[in-house]
Design a protein around this motif. Structure first.
Motif, PDB file in Angstrom:
ATOM      1  N   VAL A  94      -2.330 -18.843  -5.090  1.00  0.00           N
ATOM      2  CA  VAL A  94      -1.673 -17.806  -6.287  1.00  0.00           C
ATOM      3  C   VAL A  94      -0.397 -18.563  -6.717  1.00  0.00           C
ATOM      4  N   THR A  95       0.064 -18.349  -7.732  1.00  0.00           N
ATOM      5  CA  THR A  95       1.646 -18.790  -7.858  1.00  0.00           C
ATOM      6  C   THR A  95       2.640 -18.420  -7.085  1.00  0.00           C
ATOM      7  N   GLY A  96       3.636 -19.066  -7.299  1.00  0.00           N
ATOM      8  CA  GLY A  96       4.885 -18.805  -6.211  1.00  0.00           C
ATOM      9  C   GLY A  96       5.379 -17.363  -6.539  1.00  0.00           C
ATOM     10  N   GLU A  97       5.472 -17.112  -7.680  1.00  0.00           N
ATOM     11  CA  GLU A  97       6.072 -15.732  -8.145  1.00  0.00           C
ATOM     12  C   GLU A  97       4.867 -14.768  -7.609  1.00  0.00           C
ATOM     13  N   MET A  98       3.782 -14.736  -7.718  1.00  0.00           N
ATOM     14  CA  MET A  98       2.548 -13.832  -7.211  1.00  0.00           C
ATOM     15  C   MET A  98       2.985 -13.952  -5.804  1.00  0.00           C
ATOM     16  N   ARG A  99       2.904 -14.877  -5.258  1.00  0.00           N
ATOM     17  CA  ARG A  99       3.067 -14.781  -3.707  1.00  0.00           C
ATOM     18  C   ARG A  99       4.390 -14.025  -3.061  1.00  0.00           C
ATOM     19  N   SER A 100       5.630 -14.398  -3.758  1.00  0.00           N
ATOM     20  CA  SER A 100       6.738 -13.520  -3.444  1.00  0.00           C
ATOM     21  C   SER A 100       6.442 -12.224  -3.878  1.00  0.00           C
ATOM     22  N   PHE A 101       5.922 -11.794  -4.890  1.00  0.00           N
ATOM     23  CA  PHE A 101       5.574 -10.380  -5.171  1.00  0.00           C
ATOM     24  C   PHE A 101       4.852  -9.932  -4.161  1.00  0.00           C
ATOM     25  N   ILE A 102       3.880 -10.486  -3.580  1.00  0.00           N
ATOM     26  CA  ILE A 102       2.937  -9.808  -2.589  1.00  0.00           C
ATOM     27  C   ILE A 102       3.744  -9.428  -1.178  1.00  0.00           C
ATOM     28  N   GLU A 103       4.440 -10.484  -0.990  1.00  0.00           N
ATOM     29  CA  GLU A 103       5.391 -10.413   0.399  1.00  0.00           C
ATOM     30  C   GLU A 103       6.370  -9.073   0.100  1.00  0.00           C
ATOM     31  N   ARG A 104       6.723  -8.988  -0.780  1.00  0.00           N
ATOM     32  CA  ARG A 104       7.779  -7.901  -1.222  1.00  0.00           C
ATOM     33  C   ARG A 104       6.911  -6.384  -1.210  1.00  0.00           C
ATOM     34  N   LEU A 105       5.704  -6.638  -1.830  1.00  0.00           N
ATOM     35  CA  LEU A 105       4.746  -5.250  -1.880  1.00  0.00           C
ATOM     36  C   LEU A 105       4.352  -4.922  -0.541  1.00  0.00           C
ATOM     37  N   VAL A 106       3.762  -5.958   0.282  1.00  0.00           N
ATOM     38  CA  VAL A 106       3.072  -5.580   1.421  1.00  0.00           C
ATOM     39  C   VAL A 106       3.864  -5.491   2.690  1.00  0.00           C
ATOM     40  N   PHE A 107       4.581  -6.364   2.915  1.00  0.00           N
ATOM     41  CA  PHE A 107       5.480  -6.413   4.198  1.00  0.00           C
ATOM     42  C   PHE A 107       6.368  -4.952   4.484  1.00  0.00           C
ATOM     43  N   PRO A 108       7.003  -4.397   3.468  1.00  0.00           N
ATOM     44  CA  PRO A 108       7.688  -3.261   3.945  1.00  0.00           C
ATOM     45  C   PRO A 108       6.904  -1.935   4.447  1.00  0.00           C
TER      46      PRO A 108
END
Ligand code: FMN
Length: 232
Positions: A94-108
Protein backbone atom coordinates in the motif's frame (compact mmCIF):
# COMPACT_ATOMS: atom_id res chain seq x y z
CA UNK A 1 -24.70 5.06 11.78
CA UNK A 2 -21.51 6.34 10.18
CA UNK A 3 -19.22 4.83 7.53
CA UNK A 4 -15.81 6.42 6.96
CA UNK A 5 -13.69 5.77 3.86
CA UNK A 6 -9.99 6.61 3.72
CA UNK A 7 -8.37 7.11 0.32
CA UNK A 8 -4.68 6.21 0.26
CA UNK A 9 -4.19 7.38 -3.33
CA UNK A 10 -2.85 10.84 -4.16
CA UNK A 11 -5.34 10.89 -7.06
CA UNK A 12 -8.74 11.75 -5.65
CA UNK A 13 -10.90 10.78 -8.61
CA UNK A 14 -9.05 7.86 -10.13
CA UNK A 15 -9.41 4.14 -9.53
CA UNK A 16 -9.17 3.96 -5.72
CA UNK A 17 -11.13 7.18 -5.13
CA UNK A 18 -13.88 6.06 -7.53
CA UNK A 19 -14.22 2.66 -5.87
CA UNK A 20 -14.40 4.25 -2.41
CA UNK A 21 -17.01 6.73 -3.64
CA UNK A 22 -19.08 3.79 -4.89
CA UNK A 23 -18.69 2.02 -1.55
CA UNK A 24 -19.96 5.10 0.27
CA UNK A 25 -22.88 5.49 -2.16
CA UNK A 26 -23.80 1.89 -1.31
CA UNK A 27 -23.67 2.73 2.41
CA UNK A 28 -25.78 5.87 1.83
CA UNK A 29 -28.38 3.76 -0.02
CA UNK A 30 -28.97 2.03 3.33
CA UNK A 31 -29.22 5.29 5.24
CA UNK A 32 -25.64 5.65 6.50
CA UNK A 33 -23.94 8.96 7.08
CA UNK A 34 -20.63 8.86 5.21
CA UNK A 35 -17.32 10.67 5.02
CA UNK A 36 -14.50 10.30 2.48
CA UNK A 37 -11.06 11.31 3.74
CA UNK A 38 -8.21 11.85 1.28
CA UNK A 39 -5.09 11.28 3.37
CA UNK A 40 -2.83 12.99 0.83
CA UNK A 41 -4.58 16.24 1.84
CA UNK A 42 -3.35 15.77 5.40
CA UNK A 43 -0.07 16.64 7.04
CA UNK A 44 1.07 13.77 9.27
CA UNK A 45 3.75 11.17 9.90
CA UNK A 46 3.75 7.48 10.77
CA UNK A 47 4.32 6.15 14.29
CA UNK A 48 7.45 7.61 15.95
CA UNK A 49 7.70 4.80 18.52
CA UNK A 50 7.24 7.09 21.54
CA UNK A 51 5.13 4.40 23.31
CA UNK A 52 3.01 7.05 25.06
CA UNK A 53 0.01 4.96 23.96
CA UNK A 54 1.32 2.10 26.13
CA UNK A 55 2.56 4.05 29.16
CA UNK A 56 1.01 2.76 32.40
CA UNK A 57 -1.36 5.42 33.73
CA UNK A 58 -0.21 7.72 30.92
CA UNK A 59 -2.56 10.47 29.77
CA UNK A 60 -2.40 9.16 26.19
CA UNK A 61 -2.83 5.49 27.03
CA UNK A 62 -4.67 3.79 24.14
CA UNK A 63 -4.45 6.87 21.95
CA UNK A 64 -1.79 8.22 19.62
CA UNK A 65 0.01 11.09 21.38
CA UNK A 66 1.18 12.68 18.14
CA UNK A 67 -0.73 15.83 17.30
CA UNK A 68 -1.22 16.57 13.62
CA UNK A 69 -3.87 16.42 10.88
CA UNK A 70 -4.48 12.74 11.56
CA UNK A 71 -5.44 13.31 15.20
CA UNK A 72 -9.07 14.40 14.54
CA UNK A 73 -9.44 11.70 11.88
CA UNK A 74 -8.44 8.98 14.36
CA UNK A 75 -10.96 10.39 16.84
CA UNK A 76 -13.73 10.32 14.21
CA UNK A 77 -12.88 6.70 13.39
CA UNK A 78 -13.38 5.83 17.08
CA UNK A 79 -16.93 7.14 16.74
CA UNK A 80 -17.64 5.40 13.38
CA UNK A 81 -19.46 2.11 12.79
CA UNK A 82 -17.49 0.98 9.73
CA UNK A 83 -14.18 1.87 8.09
CA UNK A 84 -13.34 1.26 4.42
CA UNK A 85 -9.75 1.88 3.35
CA UNK A 86 -8.49 2.00 -0.20
CA UNK A 87 -4.98 2.13 -1.59
CA UNK A 88 -3.16 1.65 -4.86
CA UNK A 89 -0.30 -0.82 -4.76
CA UNK A 90 2.98 1.08 -5.00
CA UNK A 91 6.03 -1.16 -5.42
CA UNK A 92 4.32 -4.19 -3.94
CA UNK A 93 2.62 -2.60 -0.95
CA UNK A 94 0.00 0.00 0.00
CA UNK A 95 1.18 3.60 -0.41
CA UNK A 96 3.54 5.04 2.20
CA UNK A 97 0.86 7.44 3.43
CA UNK A 98 -1.61 4.57 3.88
CA UNK A 99 1.02 2.56 5.74
CA UNK A 100 1.68 5.50 8.09
CA UNK A 101 -2.06 5.89 8.61
CA UNK A 102 -2.42 2.19 9.52
CA UNK A 103 0.45 2.42 12.04
CA UNK A 104 -1.22 5.36 13.76
CA UNK A 105 -4.67 3.72 13.68
CA UNK A 106 -3.73 0.26 14.85
CA UNK A 107 -0.73 0.43 17.18
CA UNK A 108 -2.23 2.57 20.00
CA UNK A 109 -5.12 0.11 20.22
CA UNK A 110 -2.91 -2.94 20.42
CA UNK A 111 -1.98 -4.15 23.90
CA UNK A 112 1.15 -6.17 24.53
CA UNK A 113 -0.53 -8.81 26.60
CA UNK A 114 1.12 -12.01 27.56
CA UNK A 115 0.82 -14.40 24.63
CA UNK A 116 -0.45 -11.78 22.19
CA UNK A 117 2.66 -11.24 20.02
CA UNK A 118 3.19 -14.96 19.50
CA UNK A 119 -0.35 -15.26 18.16
CA UNK A 120 -0.03 -12.24 15.91
CA UNK A 121 0.64 -13.97 12.61
CA UNK A 122 -0.45 -17.48 13.46
CA UNK A 123 -4.17 -17.44 13.96
CA UNK A 124 -7.22 -15.51 12.83
CA UNK A 125 -8.84 -16.10 16.21
CA UNK A 126 -7.34 -13.50 18.49
CA UNK A 127 -8.07 -12.82 22.12
CA UNK A 128 -10.13 -9.62 22.23
CA UNK A 129 -8.14 -8.50 25.23
CA UNK A 130 -5.20 -7.65 22.95
CA UNK A 131 -7.29 -4.82 21.44
CA UNK A 132 -8.43 -1.81 23.43
CA UNK A 133 -10.30 -0.17 20.55
CA UNK A 134 -13.55 0.88 22.25
CA UNK A 135 -15.84 -1.30 20.11
CA UNK A 136 -15.89 -3.77 17.22
CA UNK A 137 -16.50 -2.17 13.81
CA UNK A 138 -16.60 -3.59 10.30
CA UNK A 139 -13.56 -2.87 8.17
CA UNK A 140 -12.59 -3.40 4.53
CA UNK A 141 -9.61 -2.79 2.29
CA UNK A 142 -9.93 -2.03 -1.42
CA UNK A 143 -6.65 -2.50 -3.29
CA UNK A 144 -6.03 -1.29 -6.85
CA UNK A 145 -3.06 -2.28 -8.98
CA UNK A 146 -1.80 -2.23 -12.53
CA UNK A 147 -0.93 -5.91 -12.76
CA UNK A 148 -3.56 -8.37 -13.91
CA UNK A 149 -5.40 -10.81 -11.69
CA UNK A 150 -3.44 -13.89 -12.85
CA UNK A 151 -0.09 -12.22 -12.11
CA UNK A 152 -1.29 -11.00 -8.71
CA UNK A 153 -2.26 -14.57 -7.80
CA UNK A 154 0.96 -16.03 -9.25
CA UNK A 155 3.00 -13.70 -7.04
CA UNK A 156 0.71 -14.37 -4.08
CA UNK A 157 0.24 -10.64 -3.44
CA UNK A 158 -3.45 -11.02 -2.62
CA UNK A 159 -2.64 -13.61 0.05
CA UNK A 160 0.22 -11.48 1.36
CA UNK A 161 -1.88 -8.30 1.63
CA UNK A 162 -4.72 -10.19 3.26
CA UNK A 163 -2.39 -11.93 5.71
CA UNK A 164 -1.03 -8.61 6.91
CA UNK A 165 -3.83 -6.05 6.75
CA UNK A 166 -6.97 -8.16 7.14
CA UNK A 167 -5.47 -10.03 10.03
CA UNK A 168 -4.36 -6.91 11.87
CA UNK A 169 -7.63 -5.07 11.22
CA UNK A 170 -9.68 -8.04 12.42
CA UNK A 171 -7.63 -8.27 15.52
CA UNK A 172 -7.72 -4.62 16.47
CA UNK A 173 -10.91 -3.13 15.00
CA UNK A 174 -13.26 -5.89 13.91
CA UNK A 175 -14.30 -8.19 11.08
CA UNK A 176 -12.48 -7.33 7.87
CA UNK A 177 -12.68 -8.12 4.16
CA UNK A 178 -10.65 -7.30 1.05
CA UNK A 179 -11.49 -6.36 -2.54
CA UNK A 180 -8.72 -6.64 -5.15
CA UNK A 181 -9.10 -4.54 -8.30
CA UNK A 182 -6.49 -5.44 -10.90
CA UNK A 183 -5.36 -4.28 -14.35
CA UNK A 184 -6.42 -0.71 -13.61
CA UNK A 185 -6.26 2.07 -16.15
CA UNK A 186 -3.28 4.18 -15.12
CA UNK A 187 -2.88 7.07 -17.57
CA UNK A 188 -5.44 9.47 -19.00
CA UNK A 189 -3.91 8.89 -22.46
CA UNK A 190 -1.51 5.96 -22.87
CA UNK A 191 -0.14 7.37 -26.14
CA UNK A 192 1.44 10.27 -24.20
CA UNK A 193 3.56 8.04 -21.95
CA UNK A 194 6.23 5.38 -22.37
CA UNK A 195 4.00 2.36 -21.79
CA UNK A 196 4.94 -0.29 -24.35
CA UNK A 197 4.63 -3.04 -21.73
CA UNK A 198 0.85 -2.66 -21.73
CA UNK A 199 -1.72 -4.01 -24.15
CA UNK A 200 -3.67 -0.76 -24.32
CA UNK A 201 -6.67 -2.28 -26.13
CA UNK A 202 -6.98 -4.86 -23.34
CA UNK A 203 -6.66 -2.13 -20.71
CA UNK A 204 -9.42 -0.14 -22.39
CA UNK A 205 -11.68 -3.18 -22.56
CA UNK A 206 -11.12 -3.91 -18.87
CA UNK A 207 -11.79 -0.26 -18.04
CA UNK A 208 -15.09 -0.35 -19.91
CA UNK A 209 -16.28 -3.83 -18.98
CA UNK A 210 -14.68 -4.97 -15.72
CA UNK A 211 -14.11 -1.75 -13.79
CA UNK A 212 -17.87 -1.02 -13.62
CA UNK A 213 -18.26 -4.53 -12.19
CA UNK A 214 -15.61 -3.73 -9.53
CA UNK A 215 -17.45 -0.48 -8.75
CA UNK A 216 -20.64 -2.52 -8.30
CA UNK A 217 -18.82 -4.85 -5.87
CA UNK A 218 -17.59 -1.80 -3.93
CA UNK A 219 -21.15 -0.38 -3.86
CA UNK A 220 -22.49 -3.70 -2.54
CA UNK A 221 -19.76 -3.85 0.07
CA UNK A 222 -20.76 -0.41 1.36
CA UNK A 223 -24.46 -1.32 1.34
CA UNK A 224 -23.77 -4.61 3.14
CA UNK A 225 -21.68 -2.87 5.79
CA UNK A 226 -24.36 -0.26 6.44
CA UNK A 227 -27.06 -2.97 6.59
CA UNK A 228 -25.05 -5.06 9.07
CA UNK A 229 -24.61 -2.05 11.30
CA UNK A 230 -28.33 -1.23 11.09
CA UNK A 231 -29.29 -4.83 11.83
CA UNK A 232 -27.13 -4.98 15.00
C1 FMN B 1 4.79 4.77 -7.63
C2 FMN B 1 3.94 3.71 -8.26
C3 FMN B 1 4.23 2.38 -8.03
C4 FMN B 1 3.41 1.36 -8.55
N1 FMN B 1 3.72 0.06 -8.27
C5 FMN B 1 2.90 -0.93 -8.71
C6 FMN B 1 3.18 -2.28 -8.38
O1 FMN B 1 4.14 -2.62 -7.71
N2 FMN B 1 2.31 -3.24 -8.84
C7 FMN B 1 1.21 -2.91 -9.58
O2 FMN B 1 0.47 -3.81 -9.96
N3 FMN B 1 0.90 -1.61 -9.89
C8 FMN B 1 1.72 -0.63 -9.46
N4 FMN B 1 1.41 0.69 -9.75
C9 FMN B 1 0.15 1.00 -10.45
C10 FMN B 1 -0.95 1.44 -9.49
O3 FMN B 1 -1.06 0.57 -8.39
C11 FMN B 1 -2.32 1.45 -10.19
O4 FMN B 1 -2.27 2.22 -11.35
C12 FMN B 1 -3.40 1.94 -9.24
O5 FMN B 1 -4.66 1.53 -9.69
C13 FMN B 1 -3.39 3.47 -9.11
O6 FMN B 1 -4.43 3.88 -8.27
P1 FMN B 1 -5.17 5.29 -8.48
O7 FMN B 1 -5.71 5.27 -9.88
O8 FMN B 1 -6.24 5.32 -7.46
O9 FMN B 1 -4.16 6.35 -8.27
C14 FMN B 1 2.26 1.71 -9.31
C15 FMN B 1 1.97 3.08 -9.55
C16 FMN B 1 2.80 4.06 -9.05
C17 FMN B 1 2.49 5.52 -9.31
Amino acid sequence: MKVIAVNGSPRKKWNTGTLLKNALEGAESKGAETELIHIYDLNYKGCISCFQCKLKNGKNYGRCSMSDDLTPVLERIRQADALIMGSPIYVGAVTGEMRSFIERLVFPNFVYNEGAPALFFRSRVFPKKSSIFPKRIKTAFIYTMGMDNARMKELGWDKHLKSINELVLERILGQSESLFVTDTYQFDDYSKYVSGAFDIEKKLKIRKELFPEDCRKAYELGARFASCVTDK
